[in-house]
Design a protein around this motif. Sequence first.
Motif, PDB file in Angstrom:
ATOM      1  N   LEU A  92       0.828  -1.200   0.000  1.00 31.84           N
ATOM      2  CA  LEU A  92       0.000   0.000   0.000  1.00 31.84           C
ATOM      3  C   LEU A  92       0.861   1.249   0.000  1.00 31.84           C
ATOM      4  O   LEU A  92       1.875   1.321   0.703  1.00 31.84           O
ATOM      5  N   THR A  93       0.462   2.254  -0.767  1.00 34.28           N
ATOM      6  CA  THR A  93       1.090   3.563  -0.676  1.00 34.28           C
ATOM      7  C   THR A  93       0.605   4.254   0.598  1.00 34.28           C
ATOM      8  O   THR A  93      -0.381   3.847   1.219  1.00 34.28           O
ATOM      9  N   PHE A  94       1.292   5.332   0.969  1.00 35.01           N
ATOM     10  CA  PHE A  94       0.827   6.107   2.115  1.00 35.01           C
ATOM     11  C   PHE A  94      -0.580   6.651   1.868  1.00 35.01           C
ATOM     12  O   PHE A  94      -1.420   6.665   2.772  1.00 35.01           O
ATOM     13  N   ASP A  95      -0.838   7.127   0.649  1.00 35.31           N
ATOM     14  CA  ASP A  95      -2.162   7.659   0.336  1.00 35.31           C
ATOM     15  C   ASP A  95      -3.240   6.598   0.493  1.00 35.31           C
ATOM     16  O   ASP A  95      -4.308   6.849   1.070  1.00 35.31           O
ATOM     17  N   GLU A  96      -2.991   5.399  -0.022  1.00 36.88           N
ATOM     18  CA  GLU A  96      -3.966   4.314   0.103  1.00 36.88           C
ATOM     19  C   GLU A  96      -4.178   3.939   1.561  1.00 36.88           C
ATOM     20  O   GLU A  96      -5.320   3.769   2.014  1.00 36.88           O
ATOM     21  N   ALA A  97      -3.091   3.831   2.304  1.00 38.72           N
ATOM     22  CA  ALA A  97      -3.196   3.443   3.710  1.00 38.72           C
ATOM     23  C   ALA A  97      -3.997   4.465   4.512  1.00 38.72           C
ATOM     24  O   ALA A  97      -4.789   4.100   5.395  1.00 38.72           O
ATOM     25  N   ALA A  98      -3.817   5.745   4.207  1.00 36.25           N
ATOM     26  CA  ALA A  98      -4.505   6.793   4.952  1.00 36.25           C
ATOM     27  C   ALA A  98      -6.004   6.833   4.685  1.00 36.25           C
ATOM     28  O   ALA A  98      -6.747   7.493   5.404  1.00 36.25           O
ATOM     29  N   CYS A  99      -6.470   6.139   3.653  1.00 41.76           N
ATOM     30  CA  CYS A  99      -7.908   6.084   3.364  1.00 41.76           C
ATOM     31  C   CYS A  99      -8.625   5.022   4.194  1.00 41.76           C
ATOM     32  O   CYS A  99      -9.862   4.995   4.227  1.00 41.76           O
ATOM     33  N   LEU A 100      -7.888   4.136   4.847  1.00 41.08           N
ATOM     34  CA  LEU A 100      -8.476   2.907   5.357  1.00 41.08           C
ATOM     35  C   LEU A 100      -9.093   2.961   6.756  1.00 41.08           C
ATOM     36  O   LEU A 100     -10.184   2.415   6.958  1.00 41.08           O
ATOM     37  N   PRO A 101      -8.441   3.542   7.764  1.00 42.31           N
ATOM     38  CA  PRO A 101      -8.888   3.281   9.141  1.00 42.31           C
ATOM     39  C   PRO A 101     -10.349   3.590   9.421  1.00 42.31           C
ATOM     40  O   PRO A 101     -11.071   2.735   9.945  1.00 42.31           O
ATOM     41  N   VAL A 102     -10.830   4.779   9.094  1.00 39.05           N
ATOM     42  CA  VAL A 102     -12.210   5.126   9.434  1.00 39.05           C
ATOM     43  C   VAL A 102     -13.196   4.548   8.416  1.00 39.05           C
ATOM     44  O   VAL A 102     -14.061   3.733   8.762  1.00 39.05           O
ATOM     45  N   ALA A 103     -13.097   4.941   7.154  1.00 40.01           N
ATOM     46  CA  ALA A 103     -14.099   4.534   6.160  1.00 40.01           C
ATOM     47  C   ALA A 103     -14.039   3.037   5.862  1.00 40.01           C
ATOM     48  O   ALA A 103     -15.053   2.330   5.926  1.00 40.01           O
ATOM     49  N   TRP A 104     -12.856   2.531   5.536  1.00 40.20           N
ATOM     50  CA  TRP A 104     -12.743   1.128   5.168  1.00 40.20           C
ATOM     51  C   TRP A 104     -12.863   0.216   6.390  1.00 40.20           C
ATOM     52  O   TRP A 104     -13.423  -0.875   6.298  1.00 40.20           O
ATOM     53  N   GLY A 105     -12.341   0.665   7.528  1.00 41.06           N
ATOM     54  CA  GLY A 105     -12.531  -0.111   8.747  1.00 41.06           C
ATOM     55  C   GLY A 105     -13.995  -0.213   9.118  1.00 41.06           C
ATOM     56  O   GLY A 105     -14.483  -1.276   9.523  1.00 41.06           O
ATOM     57  N   THR A 106     -14.730   0.896   8.963  1.00 43.62           N
ATOM     58  CA  THR A 106     -16.171   0.886   9.227  1.00 43.62           C
ATOM     59  C   THR A 106     -16.885  -0.083   8.294  1.00 43.62           C
ATOM     60  O   THR A 106     -17.728  -0.873   8.717  1.00 43.62           O
ATOM     61  N   ALA A 107     -16.564  -0.018   7.000  1.00 44.45           N
ATOM     62  CA  ALA A 107     -17.207  -0.900   6.018  1.00 44.45           C
ATOM     63  C   ALA A 107     -16.881  -2.364   6.297  1.00 44.45           C
ATOM     64  O   ALA A 107     -17.756  -3.238   6.190  1.00 44.45           O
ATOM     65  N   TYR A 108     -15.648  -2.650   6.664  1.00 37.14           N
ATOM     66  CA  TYR A 108     -15.248  -4.037   6.955  1.00 37.14           C
ATOM     67  C   TYR A 108     -16.069  -4.593   8.111  1.00 37.14           C
ATOM     68  O   TYR A 108     -16.605  -5.707   8.036  1.00 37.14           O
ATOM     69  N   ARG A 109     -16.179  -3.844   9.192  1.00 38.61           N
ATOM     70  CA  ARG A 109     -16.946  -4.311  10.352  1.00 38.61           C
ATOM     71  C   ARG A 109     -18.424  -4.493  10.001  1.00 38.61           C
ATOM     72  O   ARG A 109     -19.062  -5.474  10.420  1.00 38.61           O
ATOM     73  N   MET A 110     -18.984  -3.554   9.241  1.00 39.37           N
ATOM     74  CA  MET A 110     -20.389  -3.649   8.847  1.00 39.37           C
ATOM     75  C   MET A 110     -20.649  -4.933   8.064  1.00 39.37           C
ATOM     76  O   MET A 110     -21.625  -5.653   8.324  1.00 39.37           O
ATOM     77  N   LEU A 111     -19.780  -5.227   7.108  1.00 35.71           N
ATOM     78  CA  LEU A 111     -19.998  -6.367   6.222  1.00 35.71           C
ATOM     79  C   LEU A 111     -19.724  -7.703   6.889  1.00 35.71           C
ATOM     80  O   LEU A 111     -20.545  -8.628   6.828  1.00 35.71           O
ATOM     81  N   PHE A 112     -18.549  -7.811   7.540  1.00 37.06           N
ATOM     82  CA  PHE A 112     -18.068  -9.125   7.942  1.00 37.06           C
ATOM     83  C   PHE A 112     -18.306  -9.460   9.409  1.00 37.06           C
ATOM     84  O   PHE A 112     -18.486 -10.630   9.749  1.00 37.06           O
ATOM     85  N   THR A 113     -18.337  -8.450  10.280  1.00 35.08           N
ATOM     86  CA  THR A 113     -18.604  -8.710  11.684  1.00 35.08           C
ATOM     87  C   THR A 113     -20.095  -8.619  11.991  1.00 35.08           C
ATOM     88  O   THR A 113     -20.658  -9.505  12.649  1.00 35.08           O
ATOM     89  N   GLN A 114     -20.753  -7.580  11.510  1.00 40.30           N
ATOM     90  CA  GLN A 114     -22.153  -7.366  11.831  1.00 40.30           C
ATOM     91  C   GLN A 114     -23.094  -8.134  10.899  1.00 40.30           C
ATOM     92  O   GLN A 114     -23.919  -8.923  11.343  1.00 40.30           O
ATOM     93  N   ALA A 115     -22.982  -7.910   9.590  1.00 42.84           N
ATOM     94  CA  ALA A 115     -23.863  -8.613   8.645  1.00 42.84           C
ATOM     95  C   ALA A 115     -23.405 -10.039   8.375  1.00 42.84           C
ATOM     96  O   ALA A 115     -24.193 -10.874   7.915  1.00 42.84           O
TER      97      ALA A 115
END
Length: 332
Positions: free
Chosen positions: A129-152
């Motif tokens: 991952l580039t720094f730019d890609e990595a910086a996109c992940l914690p809030v938005a992508w982390g939220t989406a991951y939990r919604m899809l795989f942990t909750q749903a």
Amino acid sequence: MLAAIAVSQSATDPLAGLVLGDVPRPEPRPGWSTVRVVSSSLNMHDLWTLRGVGHPPERLPMILGCDAAGYDEDGNEVLVYPVIADPDAGQGDETLDPGRALLSEQHNGAFAEFLSVPTRNLIPKPACLTFDEAACLPVAWGTAYRMLFTQAQITAGDRVLVQGAGGGVASAAIKLAVAAGAVVYTTSRSADKRAQALSWGARAAVPTGERLPERVDAVIETVGEATWSHSLKSLRPGGTVVVAGATSGMNPPADLGRIFYLQQRVLGSTGCTRGELVALLRLLDATGVRPAIDRTLPLNEIHQGFQLMIDGRLAGKLVIHPSGPQQSGTPR
């Protein structure tokens, strides 16, 4: 160091309270680490703070920014887990700690040249991952991951509706669900954003509120009032709506009759755990999926970035470079 600071709040003119200024570099403290921020990214949470939603005015001034990637004191490339919390207080889940705080809520955030966080919150940045890609992940992508795989708890072959294609969480959810083998439907008022969702692998992208070709097993809901009725009507009996936001309003008609008669489940979801963020990184490494980045801006143009978000003109994430767009080097 240069930082973007919320100094006041206004529901009608949020950018009036955002100033760029020089502030002291964070002081070293036991158990915490200083990160030189290479890339950070804009989230709706930053805009809510400026609007006075969920952020008490007595906590101002506050440096904004929830996401960061950069270098620790030893020159290691790191990604910052943005939730400052005690897992034990949440029965093993940081997001359930009653005292949890996202960066920029109780502690200064990432729209600055340097950031101080608990050392536990540093995660090695994968080389893929580039720094730019990595910086996109914690809030938005982390939220989406939990919604899809942990909750749903989606699995390959599930039908998933993602409301509001184009937002940071929505674009992440589309890409992650497709990568997991789900059939993905999505909605947007924008023809361009619908076309982009199709390019990410969605089976169909329809105007907001339009009937889907079939009912779905799960709905990823971050829009709220404008899409709530459509979300429930699109869901199969026994299906799950996961809610992690309500950008169009917090209080839609509940439609409790539909929920209990069809035994639909409504689950709330907030952020992700550190373990889920690590799992997300492994998934991206395995699949090659990457965040959609609309554009990058230097920190001194952050007002323009906020205006683009307010106007709904972003398709994916907007990355901020607090120290310029460098992608290599060690902390100064």
